[in-house]
Each structure stands twice: as C-alpha cells, then as structure tokens.
Design an enzyme around this catalytic site. Structure first.
Site, PDB file in Angstrom:
ATOM      1  N   LYS A 178      -8.768  -0.973  -4.445  1.00  0.00           N
ATOM      2  CA  LYS A 178      -9.873  -1.846  -4.028  1.00  0.00           C
ATOM      3  C   LYS A 178     -11.190  -1.078  -4.114  1.00  0.00           C
ATOM      4  O   LYS A 178     -12.194  -1.585  -4.628  1.00  0.00           O
ATOM      5  CB  LYS A 178      -9.645  -2.344  -2.590  1.00  0.00           C
ATOM      6  CG  LYS A 178      -8.588  -3.434  -2.501  1.00  0.00           C
ATOM      7  CD  LYS A 178      -8.168  -3.740  -1.070  1.00  0.00           C
ATOM      8  CE  LYS A 178      -7.014  -4.748  -1.082  1.00  0.00           C
ATOM      9  NZ  LYS A 178      -6.416  -5.000   0.225  1.00  0.00           N
ATOM     10  N   ASP A 222     -11.365 -11.376   3.747  1.00  0.00           N
ATOM     11  CA  ASP A 222      -9.959 -11.745   3.533  1.00  0.00           C
ATOM     12  C   ASP A 222      -9.709 -13.222   3.854  1.00  0.00           C
ATOM     13  O   ASP A 222      -8.706 -13.791   3.439  1.00  0.00           O
ATOM     14  CB  ASP A 222      -9.064 -10.924   4.485  1.00  0.00           C
ATOM     15  CG  ASP A 222      -8.286  -9.829   3.777  1.00  0.00           C
ATOM     16  OD1 ASP A 222      -8.014  -9.981   2.573  1.00  0.00           O
ATOM     17  OD2 ASP A 222      -7.950  -8.833   4.439  1.00  0.00           O
ATOM     18  N   GLN A 270      -6.476  -3.592   6.299  1.00  0.00           N
ATOM     19  CA  GLN A 270      -5.277  -3.646   5.461  1.00  0.00           C
ATOM     20  C   GLN A 270      -4.043  -3.947   6.309  1.00  0.00           C
ATOM     21  O   GLN A 270      -3.829  -3.332   7.353  1.00  0.00           O
ATOM     22  CB  GLN A 270      -5.117  -2.306   4.712  1.00  0.00           C
ATOM     23  CG  GLN A 270      -4.001  -2.280   3.687  1.00  0.00           C
ATOM     24  CD  GLN A 270      -4.215  -3.231   2.507  1.00  0.00           C
ATOM     25  OE1 GLN A 270      -5.351  -3.570   2.164  1.00  0.00           O
ATOM     26  NE2 GLN A 270      -3.143  -3.680   1.903  1.00  0.00           N
TER      27      GLN A 270
HETATM   28  N1  GUN Z   1      -1.730  -6.600   2.515  1.00  0.00           N
HETATM   29  C1  GUN Z   1      -1.192  -7.243   1.444  1.00  0.00           C
HETATM   30  N2  GUN Z   1      -2.058  -8.138   0.927  1.00  0.00           N
HETATM   31  C2  GUN Z   1      -3.158  -8.083   1.699  1.00  0.00           C
HETATM   32  C3  GUN Z   1      -4.406  -8.776   1.656  1.00  0.00           C
HETATM   33  O1  GUN Z   1      -4.668  -9.637   0.822  1.00  0.00           O
HETATM   34  N3  GUN Z   1      -5.297  -8.403   2.621  1.00  0.00           N
HETATM   35  C4  GUN Z   1      -5.025  -7.479   3.573  1.00  0.00           C
HETATM   36  N4  GUN Z   1      -5.957  -7.221   4.479  1.00  0.00           N
HETATM   37  N5  GUN Z   1      -3.884  -6.825   3.632  1.00  0.00           N
HETATM   38  C5  GUN Z   1      -2.958  -7.125   2.694  1.00  0.00           C
END
Ligand code: GUN
Length: 293
Positions: free
Chosen positions: A61, A128, A105
């Site tokens: 990311k 998110d 996350q």
């Molecule tokens: N863990 C797996 N996919 C995601 C996501 O799209 N956002 C977040 N914050 N954690 C994740």
C-alpha cells in the site's frame, strides 16, 4: 469431422495490473492538481502485531501511494499494544490535518475490540469505508468511501464494459470487507443480487445462474467449471497459498476459464485494484477536506 476443440472458447482474462495502471494514472493527475494548490494527500496506516501477510499488504500500500505521489506513513505497533494505545493513535491521526485517510490493517490481535477501533476513525478519513456511518451510507446508496476491494471489482466491471443492470449477480462469501459491501454496490448498479456462503445448500444451483459471479470465501479452488454459466463474468477475490507454495484463488481457474466469458487471474486480478482504490479514496478524502470534492 466435428472438432470439439475448435468450438471451445476460453474466457477473456481481466488484467487487474493493466487496469490498475490506467486508473492509477487518473488518480495521479488528481493528486497533482491538489499538489499544485499546496495540498499533499496523506494516508496513515496502523498495523498492530507481526502478521506477515498483513506486513506485506501494508508495504505494498505504501509503495503504491509513493508511486502516485501521495504521502504515506506506517505506524507499526507491537502485538501487545493495549486497545487504548491504538485508540489514542487513531485520535491523534484524526486531529492531524496532514493526514486525509486512516486505515487500520485487519485482522487485529484478539484482545482489541475491532468495532471500537473502526468507530474511532473519523468518518471523513475512513478510506476503508468500515465505520458504521459509512456502512450505512453504502447501504442507502450514498457512499463516499466504498470499501476498496469491492470498489476495485466495480471498477474492473466498468472497464470491461459488461452490462450489470438487470443481470444476475451472485456473491459467494459474506464478509464485511468484501461480500456484503460488494452486494450493495452491485445492487446500487441495479443487478439482481444473491449472497451465498461456503455453507449454502446446493451452491451450484445459485452459481450456475450467475451472469456475474464474485467469489470471496478463502477456500482454494472451490468454484469449478461445472458450477459456472457459459459466458459468465467470474471475479476471484481469493488469495490462498497452495501446498506447493503457489498463489491460488477461490476459483479453479483452469476449469472455469473454459466456460466463463471473462475471468480474473490470481495473482494479477483483483489484488492490484484494491490498492488502487485505496489511493482513489485517499485523494478524494483530501479533495473533500479542502472543499474541492
Ligand atoms: N485486511 C484484509 N483486507 C483489508 C482491507 O481491505 N482493509 C483493512 N484495513 N484490512 C484488511
């Protein structure tokens, strides 16, 4: 002699890397316009603990943010951080005017209440789209932050330009991150939506009706060619590590590609799109924070 092979058609591959590249360029331009006004879009990611897959996702990311010219910062917190320490970090980022998007996350360690963490993120920085307010906005068709993975799938579908309105869309998987928000995005596009789970009785009865099939169960290769309608668009959100160390999806690519009209590969399908849409949400958050969205 009638040649069966000549008659069999293989699905078109939906190249997530290629579509991502194009979409990232668009958002890079929008980020550049902001920078010309003295605004640098900023994303903060909080990661708690040592989950190795999460660490890789977070690093990816950050790399894409830099590629597109965004500011990104990673806040690594030890596994035994208290819930209050995480909430304090979020509150501090909520008050930081240089940060437009905050992502925690998932998964979090068991001693931390995920709902409490997600509700602490400022609604306008919730890139998110997991805060209850933003979930409600999605359900009512007013979303400002569609969750990144389903948003990426929507973007892919728009790129291949297949009809969605009136089509049967079947989603296998009902997670808060993918299945449920995917259903509401497709519903908003006037698809007829069914949500199944890995436990659905006679799953094949549903999947074989699907014009658009989105699979996100975390069960390797669970959807096979005999379960898919001819010509269907098949989107595989799964990323699983097979016994021989290879990455495989939730869809059995080899058998499904002989039946489907379109199919996403794993890797190189939905994965790159998810990060791209995180960039999109962050740039939009920065635009809105400055009265430009
Ligand atoms: N863990 C797996 N996919 C995601 C996501 O799209 N956002 C977040 N914050 N954690 C994740």
């Amino acid at each position: 002699m009638y040649n069966l092979k000549e008659n069999s058609m293989s699905a078109k591959i939906i190249d997530g890397k290629k579509i991502s590249k194009l979409v990232r360029l668009e958002w890079k331009e929008r980020a550049t316009k902001l920078k010309e006004k003295g605004i640098l879009p900023g994303l903060a990611v909080i990661i708690v603990g040592e989950d190795s897959a999460s660490k890789i996702y977070v690093r990816n990311k950050a790399n894409v943010c830099h590629e597109v010219g965004l500011h990104s910062e990673i806040h690594e917190m030890p596994e035994d951080s208290s819930e209050e320490m995480v909430l304090k970090q979020i509150r501090s980022l909520n008050n930081n005017v240089d940060i437009h998007g905050i992502l925690v996350q998932l998964p979090l360690p068991d001693h931390i209440n995920v709902a409490k963490v997600l509700e602490t993120i400022a609604v306008e920085k919730d890139v998110d789209g997991f805060h209850l307010y933003n979930v409600g906005a999605l359900v009512t068709g007013n979303t400002i932050f569609p969750p990144c993975t389903p948003y990426g799938v929507q973007c892919m579908l728009e790129h291949i330009d297949v009809p969605i309105e009136g089509q049967n869309a079947v989603i296998v998987g009902r997670s808060n991150i993918v299945g449920k928000p995917m259903a509401f995005l497709l519903l908003q596009m006037n698809a007829t939506v069914s949500i199944c789970t890995s436990k659905t009785r006679n799953l094949k009865q549903y999947t074989s009706m699907a014009d658009i099939l989105v699979v996100a169960t975390g069960q390797p290769k669970m959807i096979t060619g005999d379960m898919v309608k001819e010509g269907a668009v098949v989107i595989d959100v799964g990323i699983n590590r097979s016994d021989d160390g290879k990455l495989v999806g939730d869809v059995d690519f080899d058998s499904v590609k002989e039946v489907a009209g379109y199919i996403t590969p794993v890797p190189g399908g939905v994965g790159p799109m998810t990060i791209t849409m995180l960039v999109a949400n962050t740039v939009q958050a920065a635009e809105r924070a400055n009265g430009l969205g």
